[in-house]
Design an enzyme around this catalytic site. Structure first.
Site, PDB file in Angstrom:
ATOM      1  N   HIS A 102       0.867  -1.177   0.000  1.00  0.00           N
ATOM      2  CA  HIS A 102       0.000   0.000   0.000  1.00  0.00           C
ATOM      3  C   HIS A 102       0.908   1.232   0.000  1.00  0.00           C
ATOM      4  O   HIS A 102       2.052   1.168   0.463  1.00  0.00           O
ATOM      5  CB  HIS A 102      -0.866   0.080   1.261  1.00  0.00           C
ATOM      6  CG  HIS A 102      -1.809  -1.057   1.470  1.00  0.00           C
ATOM      7  ND1 HIS A 102      -1.417  -2.254   2.030  1.00  0.00           N
ATOM      8  CD2 HIS A 102      -3.139  -1.168   1.227  1.00  0.00           C
ATOM      9  CE1 HIS A 102      -2.453  -3.055   2.122  1.00  0.00           C
ATOM     10  NE2 HIS A 102      -3.523  -2.426   1.645  1.00  0.00           N
ATOM     11  N   ASP A 144       2.320   2.043   3.378  1.00  0.00           N
ATOM     12  CA  ASP A 144       3.230   1.034   3.937  1.00  0.00           C
ATOM     13  C   ASP A 144       4.675   1.447   3.707  1.00  0.00           C
ATOM     14  O   ASP A 144       5.536   1.243   4.561  1.00  0.00           O
ATOM     15  CB  ASP A 144       3.038  -0.334   3.259  1.00  0.00           C
ATOM     16  CG  ASP A 144       1.658  -0.901   3.415  1.00  0.00           C
ATOM     17  OD1 ASP A 144       0.988  -0.556   4.403  1.00  0.00           O
ATOM     18  OD2 ASP A 144       1.250  -1.703   2.550  1.00  0.00           O
ATOM     19  N   GLU A 196     -10.807  -6.703  -4.216  1.00  0.00           N
ATOM     20  CA  GLU A 196     -10.650  -7.766  -3.217  1.00  0.00           C
ATOM     21  C   GLU A 196     -11.913  -7.870  -2.363  1.00  0.00           C
ATOM     22  O   GLU A 196     -12.196  -6.986  -1.564  1.00  0.00           O
ATOM     23  CB  GLU A 196      -9.436  -7.479  -2.335  1.00  0.00           C
ATOM     24  CG  GLU A 196      -9.158  -8.562  -1.316  1.00  0.00           C
ATOM     25  CD  GLU A 196      -7.853  -8.345  -0.590  1.00  0.00           C
ATOM     26  OE1 GLU A 196      -7.782  -8.687   0.597  1.00  0.00           O
ATOM     27  OE2 GLU A 196      -6.897  -7.831  -1.206  1.00  0.00           O
ATOM     28  N   GLU A 204      -8.980 -13.528  -1.173  1.00  0.00           N
ATOM     29  CA  GLU A 204      -8.245 -13.871   0.045  1.00  0.00           C
ATOM     30  C   GLU A 204      -8.926 -15.038   0.743  1.00  0.00           C
ATOM     31  O   GLU A 204     -10.144 -15.034   0.951  1.00  0.00           O
ATOM     32  CB  GLU A 204      -8.166 -12.676   0.991  1.00  0.00           C
ATOM     33  CG  GLU A 204      -7.409 -12.999   2.268  1.00  0.00           C
ATOM     34  CD  GLU A 204      -7.196 -11.807   3.170  1.00  0.00           C
ATOM     35  OE1 GLU A 204      -7.368 -11.973   4.394  1.00  0.00           O
ATOM     36  OE2 GLU A 204      -6.853 -10.717   2.666  1.00  0.00           O
ATOM     37  N   HIS A 234     -10.919 -14.116   3.864  1.00  0.00           N
ATOM     38  CA  HIS A 234     -12.153 -13.403   3.553  1.00  0.00           C
ATOM     39  C   HIS A 234     -13.244 -14.372   3.110  1.00  0.00           C
ATOM     40  O   HIS A 234     -14.426 -14.155   3.389  1.00  0.00           O
ATOM     41  CB  HIS A 234     -11.909 -12.352   2.471  1.00  0.00           C
ATOM     42  CG  HIS A 234     -11.011 -11.243   2.905  1.00  0.00           C
ATOM     43  ND1 HIS A 234     -10.658 -10.200   2.062  1.00  0.00           N
ATOM     44  CD2 HIS A 234     -10.385 -10.997   4.082  1.00  0.00           C
ATOM     45  CE1 HIS A 234      -9.861  -9.365   2.718  1.00  0.00           C
ATOM     46  NE2 HIS A 234      -9.675  -9.835   3.935  1.00  0.00           N
ATOM     47  N   ASP A 271      -4.711 -13.686  -2.382  1.00  0.00           N
ATOM     48  CA  ASP A 271      -4.036 -13.340  -1.140  1.00  0.00           C
ATOM     49  C   ASP A 271      -3.997 -14.609  -0.301  1.00  0.00           C
ATOM     50  O   ASP A 271      -5.035 -15.072   0.199  1.00  0.00           O
ATOM     51  CB  ASP A 271      -4.772 -12.223  -0.397  1.00  0.00           C
ATOM     52  CG  ASP A 271      -4.237 -10.848  -0.750  1.00  0.00           C
ATOM     53  OD1 ASP A 271      -3.422 -10.757  -1.688  1.00  0.00           O
ATOM     54  OD2 ASP A 271      -4.643  -9.862  -0.108  1.00  0.00           O
ATOM     55  N   ASP A 323     -10.566 -11.370  10.951  1.00  0.00           N
ATOM     56  CA  ASP A 323      -9.528 -11.655   9.960  1.00  0.00           C
ATOM     57  C   ASP A 323      -8.205 -11.930  10.676  1.00  0.00           C
ATOM     58  O   ASP A 323      -7.472 -11.008  11.015  1.00  0.00           O
ATOM     59  CB  ASP A 323      -9.406 -10.422   9.053  1.00  0.00           C
ATOM     60  CG  ASP A 323      -8.873 -10.752   7.676  1.00  0.00           C
ATOM     61  OD1 ASP A 323      -8.561 -11.919   7.423  1.00  0.00           O
ATOM     62  OD2 ASP A 323      -8.772  -9.831   6.853  1.00  0.00           O
ATOM     63  N   ASP A 347      -5.561 -13.580   9.519  1.00  0.00           N
ATOM     64  CA  ASP A 347      -4.421 -13.443   8.594  1.00  0.00           C
ATOM     65  C   ASP A 347      -3.237 -14.332   8.981  1.00  0.00           C
ATOM     66  O   ASP A 347      -2.093 -13.886   9.017  1.00  0.00           O
ATOM     67  CB  ASP A 347      -3.962 -11.980   8.505  1.00  0.00           C
ATOM     68  CG  ASP A 347      -4.882 -11.127   7.650  1.00  0.00           C
ATOM     69  OD1 ASP A 347      -5.535 -11.689   6.756  1.00  0.00           O
ATOM     70  OD2 ASP A 347      -4.962  -9.909   7.874  1.00  0.00           O
ATOM     71  N   ASP A 407      -0.621 -12.387   2.195  1.00  0.00           N
ATOM     72  CA  ASP A 407      -1.275 -11.389   3.047  1.00  0.00           C
ATOM     73  C   ASP A 407      -1.458 -12.041   4.416  1.00  0.00           C
ATOM     74  O   ASP A 407      -2.567 -12.369   4.828  1.00  0.00           O
ATOM     75  CB  ASP A 407      -2.611 -10.973   2.439  1.00  0.00           C
ATOM     76  CG  ASP A 407      -3.260  -9.829   3.191  1.00  0.00           C
ATOM     77  OD1 ASP A 407      -2.700  -9.396   4.215  1.00  0.00           O
ATOM     78  OD2 ASP A 407      -4.339  -9.374   2.772  1.00  0.00           O
TER      79      ASP A 407
END
Length: 439
Positions: free
Chosen positions: A101, A104, A232, A268, A271, A296, A307, A309, A339
């Protein structure tokens, strides 16, 4: 090159019998499978945000991770150090791609001119590091959800000035993605949803986000960006209900605004879990609709409603996902972007290597298992046989529009049709898949 991770020179493939925790057991990038190398199939990417930006904080505790680049008094100096260390990590891990991003890689600012200065300064560095290392950008994106200005949405915000700010960020991030040779540009609407309908105009917000996506497509053609635009999907978090709920919802949105041939999806795994779907389901839905783009790679926890991750560690889940991808012809511009983040208690910097090595091995082994299923065609033959009637006279007449409801009623009556149930063979097929997984 930076030497932050000085205990590791390079992670290499050593085979399934290796006991070296800093070696690949299954990921051999040069191994050829179905006519392509493993590296070409998987197109692996390390994400900037979880790997180099996360502090180890959560809703109940402060950051637990000790990262030198997060301690500098000058945020831009820290961003430069972070870029050096990130590319050291990419090289030593041996991944071909990374993703980011805008905020980031560079310090954010409420002053747009300062934001541009910071961002462009780091993009200059990334461009140089890519040239030096050969590591490429899988995709870029703009963070239009963290800053408080976006608490009521970005493109769906009731204030058009916020819409404009988001547009400015996407404009900047898209241009940088093109400059860096990015192969995709991702749009995730983290705040594009609502908390309560009491203060929400659904129709208006849908039209706003539709116009925003049209602007993105227009800009893609204006600058000659050759990559793929990706949305996404996610059902909720941070908002109660997000407009890009799942793949099917996104497709309906794209159709409404005439974008179904312009934008694909970045799926993802976590998700999919939050949406009540399997990872395999979301991929199969996307490929059947012609909008599959990228992945992802991570996993969620079915016992938790958020989430998490986590890094992918299930060969079973990812073999079924890989099978759908291979059936559809594999990736074009997309790939597997990690991700995923280490756990809050994983405070050793080298835990980043353990996490990525394990995930890369899981995906490589899943690829091999799925490729064998593709080669043998046993599963596909069962499916083809199950639908064989649709390739025969009656099935073709129905699908081609040559039979009306009245025609079909007459056929049933005159031919005395009496179809009998046929076994779906689910248990046999599950055993068949297990025979590939555990051979």
């Amino acid at each position: 090159m930076s030497n932050y991770f000085d205990k590791i020179a390079k992670v290499n493939y050593e085979g399934a019998n290796s006991t070296n925790p800093f070696a690949f057991k299954h990921y051999n990038p040069n191994e050829v499978i179905l006519g392509k190398t493993v590296e070409e199939h998987l197109r692996l990417a390390v994400c900037y945000w979880h790997t180099f930006c996360w502090t180890g904080n959560d809703m109940f505790g402060a950051g637990s991770l000790d990262r030198s680049w997060q301690k500098t008094g000058d945020l831009l100096v820290g961003a430069k150090q972070k870029a050096e260390i990130a590319f050291e990590f990419f090289q030593k891990l041996g991944v071909p791609y990374y993703s980011f991003h805008d905020v980031d890689i560079a310090p954010e600012s409420n002053n747009f001119k300062e934001y541009l200065h910071n961002f462009n300064t780091i993009v200059d560095i990334l461009e140089k590091k890519q040239s030096e290392t050969g590591v490429k950008l899988l995709w870029g994106t703009a963070n239009c959800f963290t800053n408080p200005r976006y608490m009521s949405g970005a493109s769906t915000n009731p204030n058009p000035e916020v819409f404009a700010w988001a547009a400015a960020q996407v404009f900047t991030a898209m241009n940088a993605t093109q400059r860096l040779g990015g192969e995709n540009y991702v749009l995730w609407g983290g705040r594009e949803g609502y908390e309560t309908l009491l203060n929400t105009d659904l129709k208006r917000e849908r039209e706003q986000i539709g116009r925003f996506m049209q602007l993105v497509v227009e800009h893609k053609y204006k600058i000659g960006f050759q990559g793929t635009l990706l949305i996404e999907p996610k059902p909720q978090e941070p908002t109660k209900h997000q407009y890009d709920y799942d793949v099917a919802t996104v497709y309906g949105f794209l159709k409404q605004f005439g974008l179904e041939n312009e934008i694909k999806v970045n799926i993802e795994a976590n998700h999919a879990t939050l949406a009540g779907h399997t990872f395999q389901h979301e991929i199969a839905t996307a490929t059947s609709l012609g909008i599959f783009g990228s992945i992802d790679a991570n996993r969620g926890d079915p016992q938790l409603g958020w989430d998490t991750d986590q890094f992918p560690n299930s060969v079973e889940e990812n073999t079924l996902a890989m099978y759908e991808i291979l059936k559809a012809g594999g990736f074009t511009t997309g790939g597997f972007n990690f991700d995923a983040k280490i756990r809050r208690q994983s405070t050793d910097p080298y835990d980043l290597f353990h996490a990525h090595i394990g995930a890369m091995d899981v995906l490589a082994l899943s690829l091999k298992r799925a490729a064998k299923m593709i080669e043998d065609q046993t599963l596909q033959k069962v499916v083809d046989n199950r639908y064989a009637g649709w390739d025969q006279e009656l099935g073709q007449k129905i699908l081609s529009g040559k039979a009306s409801l009245e025609d079909l009623a007459k056929i049933v009556e005159t031919q005395g049709l009496d179809p009998k149930p046929v076994s779906g063979q689910q248990e046999y097929l599950e055993n068949l898949v297990n025979s590939y997984l555990y051979r």
